[in-house]
Design a protein around this motif. Structure first.
Motif, mmCIF file in Angstrom:
data_model
loop_
_atom_site.group_PDB
_atom_site.id
_atom_site.type_symbol
_atom_site.label_atom_id
_atom_site.label_comp_id
_atom_site.label_asym_id
_atom_site.label_seq_id
_atom_site.Cartn_x
_atom_site.Cartn_y
_atom_site.Cartn_z
ATOM 1 N N GLU A 250 0.813 -1.221 0.000
ATOM 2 C CA GLU A 250 0.000 0.000 0.000
ATOM 3 C C GLU A 250 0.844 1.268 0.000
ATOM 4 N N HIS A 251 2.012 1.229 0.620
ATOM 5 C CA HIS A 251 2.816 2.437 0.764
ATOM 6 C C HIS A 251 3.959 2.546 -0.240
ATOM 7 N N ALA A 252 4.026 1.659 -1.203
ATOM 8 C CA ALA A 252 5.120 1.709 -2.171
ATOM 9 C C ALA A 252 5.106 3.017 -2.957
ATOM 10 N N GLU A 253 3.955 3.431 -3.436
ATOM 11 C CA GLU A 253 3.851 4.679 -4.199
ATOM 12 C C GLU A 253 4.034 5.894 -3.292
ATOM 13 N N THR A 254 3.541 5.813 -2.077
ATOM 14 C CA THR A 254 3.660 6.928 -1.140
ATOM 15 C C THR A 254 5.124 7.221 -0.845
ATOM 16 N N VAL A 255 5.895 6.201 -0.626
ATOM 17 C CA VAL A 255 7.307 6.376 -0.309
ATOM 18 C C VAL A 255 8.053 6.918 -1.517
ATOM 19 N N LYS A 256 7.645 6.496 -2.687
ATOM 20 C CA LYS A 256 8.306 6.980 -3.900
ATOM 21 C C LYS A 256 8.167 8.488 -4.038
ATOM 22 N N ASN A 257 7.039 9.026 -3.616
ATOM 23 C CA ASN A 257 6.769 10.443 -3.785
ATOM 24 C C ASN A 257 7.147 11.290 -2.578
ATOM 25 N N SER A 258 7.531 10.697 -1.458
ATOM 26 C CA SER A 258 7.848 11.487 -0.272
ATOM 27 C C SER A 258 9.343 11.471 0.003
ATOM 28 N N ARG A 259 9.738 12.414 0.840
ATOM 29 C CA ARG A 259 11.157 12.513 1.184
ATOM 30 C C ARG A 259 11.526 11.593 2.344
ATOM 31 N N GLU A 260 10.595 11.349 3.235
ATOM 32 C CA GLU A 260 10.846 10.510 4.400
ATOM 33 C C GLU A 260 10.014 9.234 4.329
ATOM 34 N N CYS A 261 10.577 8.191 4.840
ATOM 35 C CA CYS A 261 9.868 6.914 4.897
ATOM 36 C C CYS A 261 8.904 6.942 6.089
ATOM 37 N N PRO A 262 7.635 6.587 5.884
ATOM 38 C CA PRO A 262 6.697 6.554 7.008
ATOM 39 C C PRO A 262 7.141 5.544 8.071
ATOM 40 N N ASP A 263 6.836 5.857 9.326
ATOM 41 C CA ASP A 263 7.256 4.980 10.427
ATOM 42 C C ASP A 263 6.690 3.574 10.307
ATOM 43 N N GLU A 264 5.424 3.445 9.882
ATOM 44 C CA GLU A 264 4.838 2.117 9.778
ATOM 45 C C GLU A 264 5.518 1.278 8.701
ATOM 46 N N LEU A 265 6.087 1.931 7.707
ATOM 47 C CA LEU A 265 6.807 1.190 6.675
ATOM 48 C C LEU A 265 8.174 0.742 7.181
ATOM 49 N N LYS A 266 8.802 1.551 8.016
ATOM 50 C CA LYS A 266 10.088 1.153 8.606
ATOM 51 C C LYS A 266 9.920 -0.119 9.430
ATOM 52 N N GLU A 267 8.856 -0.158 10.215
ATOM 53 C CA GLU A 267 8.588 -1.351 11.025
ATOM 54 C C GLU A 267 8.312 -2.563 10.137
ATOM 55 N N ALA A 268 7.543 -2.362 9.082
ATOM 56 C CA ALA A 268 7.217 -3.470 8.176
ATOM 57 C C ALA A 268 8.471 -3.999 7.493
ATOM 58 N N ILE A 269 9.310 -3.100 7.015
ATOM 59 C CA ILE A 269 10.529 -3.521 6.312
ATOM 60 C C ILE A 269 11.467 -4.267 7.248
ATOM 61 N N SER A 270 11.706 -3.709 8.422
ATOM 62 C CA SER A 270 12.624 -4.377 9.350
ATOM 63 C C SER A 270 12.073 -5.724 9.809
ATOM 64 N N SER A 271 10.767 -5.807 9.997
ATOM 65 C CA SER A 271 10.163 -7.079 10.410
ATOM 66 C C SER A 271 10.242 -8.118 9.308
ATOM 67 N N LEU A 272 10.026 -7.701 8.062
ATOM 68 C CA LEU A 272 10.114 -8.647 6.948
ATOM 69 C C LEU A 272 11.546 -9.115 6.724
ATOM 70 N N ILE A 273 12.507 -8.228 6.912
ATOM 71 C CA ILE A 273 13.911 -8.632 6.802
ATOM 72 C C ILE A 273 14.241 -9.641 7.898
ATOM 73 N N PHE A 274 13.766 -9.389 9.119
ATOM 74 C CA PHE A 274 13.979 -10.315 10.225
ATOM 75 C C PHE A 274 13.321 -11.664 9.928
ATOM 76 N N ALA A 275 12.097 -11.639 9.425
ATOM 77 C CA ALA A 275 11.375 -12.878 9.143
ATOM 78 C C ALA A 275 12.017 -13.659 8.000
ATOM 79 N N SER A 276 12.584 -12.951 7.032
ATOM 80 C CA SER A 276 13.170 -13.646 5.883
ATOM 81 C C SER A 276 14.346 -14.525 6.292
ATOM 82 N N ALA A 277 15.048 -14.118 7.335
ATOM 83 C CA ALA A 277 16.179 -14.916 7.803
ATOM 84 C C ALA A 277 15.719 -16.173 8.534
#
Length: 133
Positions: free
Chosen positions: A89-116
């Motif tokens: 949902e936030h892929a386009e939002t992040v592309k157009n903004s200067r800062e990454c939303p906090d909820e996306l930071k949590e999602a990315i870090s959690s998915l990286i953790f889960a992938s391992a």
């Protein structure tokens, strides 16, 4: 992390499309794996009931541990699925903004953790490579 995301998303919309595609593929795989683990959980629950009726409490206790493990796996799948939805949902939002939303930071870090820890998700491995590159 925000600067890296700006570089990733700022140059082309193909990156956002690829991110959405990987998130959707992961969601599809989660649906299949959730069905498999739900069946295993239900089978283990029925085994516990049968073992208790037969008076085999020790073996039933071992099966209860299996039920708990399967329920934990299903809970983890639920979280991963939600994080993939947020990411898509936030892929386009992040592309157009200067800062990454906090909820996306949590999602990315959690998915990286889960992938391992989830070898059965090649899509998570690709998402991890995507964000760690």
């Amino acid at each position: 992390m925000g600067k890296k995301l700006n570089v990733l998303f700022g140059k082309s919309s193909k990156t956002a499309a690829k991110l959405k595609m990987l998130a959707n593929l992961a969601i599809s795989r989660i649906a299949v794996l959730k069905n498999i683990h739900s069946v295993k959980c239900l089978q283990a629950q029925s085994d516990v009931i049968q073992l208790l009726h037969l008076g085999q409490q020790e073996r039933a206790l071992l099966r209860v541990e299996h039920v708990i493990k399967e329920q934990d796996v299903l809970g983890a799948f639920f979280l991963i699925e939600n994080f993939c939805h947020v990411l898509g949902e936030h892929a386009e939002t992040v592309k157009n903004s200067r800062e990454c939303p906090d909820e996306l930071k949590e999602a990315i870090s959690s998915l990286i953790f889960a992938s391992a820890r989830c070898g059965e998700f090649p899509e998570l491995q690709k998402l991890r490579a995507f964000f760690t590159s």
